[in-house]
Scaffold this motif. Structure first.
Motif, PDB file in Angstrom:
ATOM      1  N   GLN A   5       0.825  -1.200   0.000  1.00 42.76           N
ATOM      2  CA  GLN A   5       0.000   0.000   0.000  1.00 42.76           C
ATOM      3  C   GLN A   5       0.862   1.254   0.000  1.00 42.76           C
ATOM      4  O   GLN A   5       1.763   1.407   0.815  1.00 42.76           O
ATOM      5  N   PRO A   6       0.598   2.186  -0.907  1.00 40.89           N
ATOM      6  CA  PRO A   6       1.368   3.431  -0.938  1.00 40.89           C
ATOM      7  C   PRO A   6       1.143   4.257   0.333  1.00 40.89           C
ATOM      8  O   PRO A   6       0.032   4.313   0.864  1.00 40.89           O
ATOM      9  N   VAL A   7       2.197   4.878   0.800  1.00 41.13           N
ATOM     10  CA  VAL A   7       2.146   5.692   2.012  1.00 41.13           C
ATOM     11  C   VAL A   7       2.850   7.012   1.735  1.00 41.13           C
ATOM     12  O   VAL A   7       3.931   7.041   1.138  1.00 41.13           O
ATOM     13  N   GLU A  36      -7.017   7.440  -5.127  1.00 35.96           N
ATOM     14  CA  GLU A  36      -7.764   6.179  -5.022  1.00 35.96           C
ATOM     15  C   GLU A  36      -8.764   6.027  -6.163  1.00 35.96           C
ATOM     16  O   GLU A  36      -8.976   4.924  -6.681  1.00 35.96           O
ATOM     17  N   ILE A  37      -9.380   7.137  -6.566  1.00 39.88           N
ATOM     18  CA  ILE A  37     -10.307   7.075  -7.703  1.00 39.88           C
ATOM     19  C   ILE A  37      -9.570   6.662  -8.972  1.00 39.88           C
ATOM     20  O   ILE A  37     -10.042   5.844  -9.767  1.00 39.88           O
ATOM     21  N   ILE A  38      -8.350   7.214  -9.165  1.00 44.59           N
ATOM     22  CA  ILE A  38      -7.578   6.942 -10.375  1.00 44.59           C
ATOM     23  C   ILE A  38      -7.043   5.519 -10.412  1.00 44.59           C
ATOM     24  O   ILE A  38      -7.103   4.835 -11.445  1.00 44.59           O
ATOM     25  N   THR A  39      -6.519   5.041  -9.276  1.00 43.78           N
ATOM     26  CA  THR A  39      -5.805   3.764  -9.251  1.00 43.78           C
ATOM     27  C   THR A  39      -6.613   2.619  -8.667  1.00 43.78           C
ATOM     28  O   THR A  39      -6.275   1.448  -8.880  1.00 43.78           O
ATOM     29  N   LEU A 165       1.649  11.080  -8.930  1.00 45.63           N
ATOM     30  CA  LEU A 165       2.057  10.113  -7.909  1.00 45.63           C
ATOM     31  C   LEU A 165       1.895   8.686  -8.427  1.00 45.63           C
ATOM     32  O   LEU A 165       2.766   7.834  -8.223  1.00 45.63           O
ATOM     33  N   ALA A 166       0.776   8.432  -9.079  1.00 41.06           N
ATOM     34  CA  ALA A 166       0.533   7.090  -9.619  1.00 41.06           C
ATOM     35  C   ALA A 166       1.577   6.725 -10.671  1.00 41.06           C
ATOM     36  O   ALA A 166       2.049   5.584 -10.733  1.00 41.06           O
ATOM     37  N   LYS A 167       1.950   7.701 -11.491  1.00 39.68           N
ATOM     38  CA  LYS A 167       2.946   7.454 -12.531  1.00 39.68           C
ATOM     39  C   LYS A 167       4.303   7.124 -11.911  1.00 39.68           C
ATOM     40  O   LYS A 167       5.022   6.228 -12.389  1.00 39.68           O
ATOM     41  N   ILE A 168       4.653   7.825 -10.837  1.00 38.19           N
ATOM     42  CA  ILE A 168       5.923   7.562 -10.167  1.00 38.19           C
ATOM     43  C   ILE A 168       5.934   6.153  -9.584  1.00 38.19           C
ATOM     44  O   ILE A 168       6.935   5.433  -9.667  1.00 38.19           O
ATOM     45  N   LEU A 169       4.813   5.728  -9.023  1.00 34.23           N
ATOM     46  CA  LEU A 169       4.723   4.373  -8.474  1.00 34.23           C
ATOM     47  C   LEU A 169       4.973   3.327  -9.554  1.00 34.23           C
ATOM     48  O   LEU A 169       5.626   2.311  -9.326  1.00 34.23           O
ATOM     49  N   ASP A 170       4.445   3.585 -10.731  1.00 38.41           N
ATOM     50  CA  ASP A 170       4.597   2.621 -11.829  1.00 38.41           C
ATOM     51  C   ASP A 170       5.992   2.656 -12.438  1.00 38.41           C
ATOM     52  O   ASP A 170       6.514   1.638 -12.888  1.00 38.41           O
ATOM     53  N   ALA A 171       6.611   3.842 -12.450  1.00 40.31           N
ATOM     54  CA  ALA A 171       7.872   4.011 -13.182  1.00 40.31           C
ATOM     55  C   ALA A 171       9.117   3.841 -12.322  1.00 40.31           C
ATOM     56  O   ALA A 171      10.199   3.606 -12.855  1.00 40.31           O
ATOM     57  N   THR A 172       8.969   3.957 -11.002  1.00 46.97           N
ATOM     58  CA  THR A 172      10.142   3.897 -10.140  1.00 46.97           C
ATOM     59  C   THR A 172      10.787   2.517 -10.189  1.00 46.97           C
ATOM     60  O   THR A 172      10.118   1.508  -9.943  1.00 46.97           O
TER      61      THR A 172
END
Length: 378
Positions: A5-7, A36-39, A165-172
């Motif tokens: 879970q992202p924090v 949360e709506i996006i992801t 933020l969502a993009k960073i989670l996917d790309a990191t």
């Protein structure tokens, strides 16, 4: 998206939030909801750094090695940079993130204009926390904070930030521990754990000596300031008036030129040296905590850890004294246009030593949780 879970840790000053009628806290909730709506995944954001939940989550995330699901989101304002606790959070998180090659997890939001962040003003001494923030892809919220929270412009900006933020989670990429670079670049073979530990142990006395020189120079500045106060008092008794005071001030400015230059150089040197090796040292401590060291490596590591803790205890006292001195300079800086630039340089140099203490204290905190045993008793 990862399974963890992202924090996010929301770093801000309560006074800024109060002055902006709670908008800073509400922004964190708006971003979390949009994320949360996006992801389809919840984003937990820790807000109150004074709560047990914040402290426990903060230590757990740092000590277990950051992953690409942990963010620090500083809400950057002039008051943020005045807050030692906020500065400490940025410095500590940046060191841990850099130790794992995850610099992008520090996500500043430029909330109220901080001139040093957008332009290099010659009259403003360099601020190392500003430089840490400037190196990241910060978000500009200076105009957006004035928008109505229900306006299309504001809602779109929140949505865009959540997408980011969502993009960073996917790309990191996965965490990649960073090693301390060898000082002898001519050596083709990279240094092993033992060589690095020996080098770090040898460097500690030099860092301590820099702090001692810094304190001695500050003491000299204090003595010169006391001299000036005594001279002004004598001049006043003789009826020298403002002309007499101005003469003493001009003399003081001249006498401070050399020590101010020295304290500026020492402060910058001390911060730069510690900040450069901070990620590597954090990695070393984390590696030692995993318990995979040979007997020889444990012996050297144990000696290094003892030196670090001793350095932390000693410099903590010096740093506390420097903080008191810096606070006294804040008032004095307003008294004379001639002295103001010098006092600003002194304050900035002292701040570098105070911020450097954050790095050493974090090493000491991590070391306290490492059990290396005692090979001599085996």
């Amino acid at each position: 998206m990862t399974n963890e879970q992202p924090v996010g840790f929301w770093s801000y000053t309560h006074r800024d939030n109060d002055l902006d009628r709670g908008r800073i806290v509400r922004l964190s909730g708006q971003i979390a909801s949009s994320f949360e709506i996006i992801t389809g995944e919840p984003l937990e954001i820790f807000l109150d750094k004074n709560s047990l939940d914040w402290g426990e989550a903060w230590r757990m995330r740092l000590d277990s090695a950051l992953t690409s699901t942990t963010f620090l989101i500083p809400i950057v304002t002039p008051k943020f940079l005045m807050s030692q606790e906020c500065r400490r959070e940025v410095i500590t998180f940046a060191g841990h993130a850099a130790s794992l090659g995850l610099d992008e997890l520090l996500l500043p939001i430029h909330y109220v204009n901080v001139p040093q962040l957008t332009q290099r003003a010659e009259e403003c001494p360099a601020d190392e926390v500003v430089e840490l923030i400037a190196k990241r892809q910060w978000v500009d919220w200076r105009d957006l904070r004035l928008e109505d929270e229900d306006s299309p412009a504001y809602r779109k900006a929140v949505h865009k930030l959540a997408q980011w933020l969502a993009k960073i989670l996917d790309a990191t990429p996965p965490a990649t521990p960073v090693a301390i670079p060898p000082t002898n670049q001519d050596n083709e073979e990279p240094p092993g754990f033992l060589e690095i530990m020996t080098e770090m142990e040898a460097a500690l006395p030099a860092w301590f000596e820099t702090v001692q020189q810094f304190a001695e120079t500050i003491s000299r500045i204090g003595e010169e300031s006391t001299w000036a106060s005594d001279e002004i008092a004598t001049s006043d008794k003789r009826g020298g008036g403002f002309t007499g005071r101005m003469h003493v001030t001009e003399e003081l400015a001249s006498r401070l030129t050399e020590p101010v230059e020295k304290v500026d150089t020492l402060g910058a040197k001390y911060w730069a040296e510690l900040a450069a090796i901070d990620p590597g040292v954090i990695g070393i401590i984390r590696q030692a905590s995993e318990g995979n060291l040979s007997t020889e490596d444990r012996k050297v590591t144990r000696a290094f850890f003892k030196e670090v803790k001793g350095l932390a205890d000693t410099t903590a006292v010096t740093t506390s004294q420097l903080q008191i001195f810096s606070d006294s300079m804040a008032g004095a800086a307003q008294g004379s246009r001639r002295l103001r630039p010098q006092f600003k340089i002194i304050q900035a140099a002292v701040q570098k030593v105070i911020d450097s203490q954050t790095i050493i204290s974090e090493w000491s905190r991590m070391i306290n949780d490492v059990d290396l045993g005692d090979d001599d008793q085996q």
